[in-house]
Design a protein around this motif. Structure first.
Motif, PDB file in Angstrom:
ATOM      1  N   GLN A 119       4.733  -6.103  25.835  1.00 21.93           N
ATOM      2  CA  GLN A 119       4.278  -5.409  24.399  1.00 21.93           C
ATOM      3  C   GLN A 119       3.536  -6.254  23.518  1.00 21.93           C
ATOM      4  OE1 GLN A 119       5.032  -2.106  24.242  1.00 21.93           O
ATOM      5  NE2 GLN A 119       4.365  -1.899  22.130  1.00 21.93           N
ATOM      6  N   VAL A 120       2.599  -5.587  22.671  1.00 19.34           N
ATOM      7  CA  VAL A 120       1.838  -6.507  21.782  1.00 19.34           C
ATOM      8  C   VAL A 120       1.978  -5.896  20.378  1.00 19.34           C
ATOM      9  CG1 VAL A 120      -0.536  -7.144  21.142  1.00 19.34           C
ATOM     10  CG2 VAL A 120       0.382  -7.371  23.776  1.00 19.34           C
ATOM     11  N   GLN A 121       2.433  -6.455  19.460  1.00 21.00           N
ATOM     12  CA  GLN A 121       2.218  -6.146  18.288  1.00 21.00           C
ATOM     13  C   GLN A 121       1.323  -6.703  17.343  1.00 21.00           C
ATOM     14  OE1 GLN A 121       6.388  -6.890  16.779  1.00 21.00           O
ATOM     15  NE2 GLN A 121       6.798  -4.730  17.029  1.00 21.00           N
ATOM     16  N   LEU A 122       0.217  -5.964  16.447  1.00 18.72           N
ATOM     17  CA  LEU A 122      -0.625  -6.343  15.732  1.00 18.72           C
ATOM     18  C   LEU A 122      -0.126  -6.611  14.307  1.00 18.72           C
ATOM     19  CD1 LEU A 122      -3.769  -4.538  17.519  1.00 18.72           C
ATOM     20  CD2 LEU A 122      -2.749  -6.747  17.675  1.00 18.72           C
ATOM     21  N   VAL A 123      -0.345  -7.423  13.672  1.00 20.98           N
ATOM     22  CA  VAL A 123      -0.133  -7.317  12.170  1.00 20.98           C
ATOM     23  C   VAL A 123      -1.236  -7.849  11.282  1.00 20.98           C
ATOM     24  CG1 VAL A 123       1.553  -8.306  10.568  1.00 20.98           C
ATOM     25  CG2 VAL A 123       2.366  -8.002  12.770  1.00 20.98           C
ATOM     26  N   GLU A 124      -1.523  -7.000  10.607  1.00 26.05           N
ATOM     27  CA  GLU A 124      -2.649  -7.043   9.533  1.00 26.05           C
ATOM     28  C   GLU A 124      -1.917  -7.687   8.259  1.00 26.05           C
ATOM     29  OE1 GLU A 124      -3.610  -2.853  11.595  1.00 26.05           O
ATOM     30  OE2 GLU A 124      -1.967  -4.050  10.606  1.00 26.05           O
ATOM     31  N   SER A 125      -3.081  -8.395   7.579  1.00 26.51           N
ATOM     32  CA  SER A 125      -2.787  -8.919   6.141  1.00 26.51           C
ATOM     33  C   SER A 125      -4.112  -9.165   5.669  1.00 26.51           C
ATOM     34  CB  SER A 125      -1.934 -10.238   6.323  1.00 26.51           C
ATOM     35  OG  SER A 125      -2.620 -11.289   7.059  1.00 26.51           O
ATOM     36  N   GLY A 126      -4.041  -9.375   4.249  1.00 22.85           N
ATOM     37  CA  GLY A 126      -5.186  -9.873   3.497  1.00 22.85           C
ATOM     38  C   GLY A 126      -5.785  -8.810   2.955  1.00 22.85           C
ATOM     39  N   GLY A 127      -5.180  -7.645   2.927  1.00 21.92           N
ATOM     40  CA  GLY A 127      -5.696  -6.633   1.948  1.00 21.92           C
ATOM     41  C   GLY A 127      -5.423  -6.722   0.561  1.00 21.92           C
ATOM     42  N   GLY A 128      -5.760  -5.846  -0.314  1.00 27.74           N
ATOM     43  CA  GLY A 128      -5.314  -6.172  -1.641  1.00 27.74           C
ATOM     44  C   GLY A 128      -6.442  -5.380  -2.554  1.00 27.74           C
ATOM     45  N   TYR A 129      -6.416  -5.715  -3.708  1.00 23.27           N
ATOM     46  CA  TYR A 129      -6.986  -4.952  -4.787  1.00 23.27           C
ATOM     47  C   TYR A 129      -8.098  -5.809  -5.610  1.00 23.27           C
ATOM     48  CZ  TYR A 129      -7.503  -2.349  -9.278  1.00 23.27           C
ATOM     49  OH  TYR A 129      -8.160  -1.472 -10.139  1.00 23.27           O
ATOM     50  N   VAL A 130      -9.359  -5.328  -5.314  1.00 21.96           N
ATOM     51  CA  VAL A 130     -10.400  -6.508  -6.024  1.00 21.96           C
ATOM     52  C   VAL A 130     -11.609  -5.435  -6.633  1.00 21.96           C
ATOM     53  CG1 VAL A 130     -10.412  -7.966  -3.948  1.00 21.96           C
ATOM     54  CG2 VAL A 130     -12.024  -6.018  -3.838  1.00 21.96           C
ATOM     55  N   GLN A 131     -12.349  -6.235  -7.367  1.00 19.15           N
ATOM     56  CA  GLN A 131     -13.382  -5.471  -8.103  1.00 19.15           C
ATOM     57  C   GLN A 131     -14.911  -5.255  -7.302  1.00 19.15           C
ATOM     58  OE1 GLN A 131     -12.927  -4.438 -11.587  1.00 19.15           O
ATOM     59  NE2 GLN A 131     -10.759  -5.094 -11.212  1.00 19.15           N
ATOM     60  N   VAL A 132     -15.454  -4.484  -7.663  1.00 21.43           N
ATOM     61  CA  VAL A 132     -16.724  -4.401  -7.054  1.00 21.43           C
ATOM     62  C   VAL A 132     -17.620  -5.538  -6.695  1.00 21.43           C
ATOM     63  CG1 VAL A 132     -19.050  -3.056  -7.374  1.00 21.43           C
ATOM     64  CG2 VAL A 132     -16.909  -1.854  -7.376  1.00 21.43           C
ATOM     65  N   GLY A 133     -18.322  -5.892  -5.713  1.00 16.62           N
ATOM     66  CA  GLY A 133     -18.645  -7.089  -5.447  1.00 16.62           C
ATOM     67  C   GLY A 133     -17.957  -8.269  -5.047  1.00 16.62           C
ATOM     68  N   GLU A 134     -16.708  -8.104  -5.110  1.00 16.17           N
ATOM     69  CA  GLU A 134     -15.864  -9.194  -4.666  1.00 16.17           C
ATOM     70  C   GLU A 134     -15.470  -9.284  -2.900  1.00 16.17           C
ATOM     71  OE1 GLU A 134     -13.381 -10.303  -8.948  1.00 16.17           O
ATOM     72  OE2 GLU A 134     -12.368  -8.844  -7.020  1.00 16.17           O
TER      73      GLU A 134
END
Length: 116
Positions: A1-16
Motif C-alpha cells: 500500500q502506498v500513501q501520498l501526503v501533500e504539503s505546502g499549500g496555503g494562502y498567498v497573494q496574486v503574483g506570489e
C-alpha cells in the motif's frame, strides 16, 4: 500500500509563489511510476496540472504557461510542484497522483488559495 501526503499549500497573494510537495510512504521506490499533480478549482472538475515520468519527460497543462515546474526526488519518493506568478484562478485543492507498474494512488489534497 502506498500513501501520498501533500504539503505546502496555503494562502498567498496574486503574483506570489508556492511549492507543493508530495511524499509517498512506500517501502518500494516509485521511480518507475509516473507522478502527477491535479487540481480541482471551484465549480470545475479535477484537471491535470503537470506530470513527470523522469526529469526529461514532463508535461504541463496549457494554463500553466511556463509558471509551474514539476520535479521529483526518487531517492525520497517525493514529487514537487513549484508554482510561480499565481493568480486567483489557481485557487483550489491540489492532488498528488501516481500510476504505473506499482499501482494507482491519490493523495488527500492540499488547499491553495490565491487572494487578489
Amino acid at each position: 500500500q502506498v500513501q501520498l501526503v501533500e504539503s505546502g499549500g496555503g494562502y498567498v497573494q496574486v503574483g506570489e509563489s508556492l511549492t507543493l510537495s508530495c511524499a509517498a510512504s512506500s517501502t518500494v521506490r516509485l521511480s518507475i511510476n509516473a507522478m502527477e499533480w491535479y487540481r480541482q478549482t471551484p465549480g470545475k472538475e479535477r484537471e491535470l496540472v503537470a506530470s513527470i515520468v523522469h526529469p526529461g519527460n514532463t508535461e504541463y497543462a496549457g494554463f500553466v504557461k511556463g509558471r509551474f515546474t514539476i520535479s521529483r526526488d526518487n531517492a525520497k519518493n517525493t514529487v514537487f510542484l513549484q508554482m510561480n506568478s499565481l493568480n486567483a484562478e489557481d485557487t483550489g485543492v491540489y492532488y498528488c497522483h501516481t500510476f504505473g507498474p506499482l499501482g494507482d494512488y491519490w493523495g488527500q489534497g492540499t488547499q491553495v488559495t490565491v487572494s487578489s
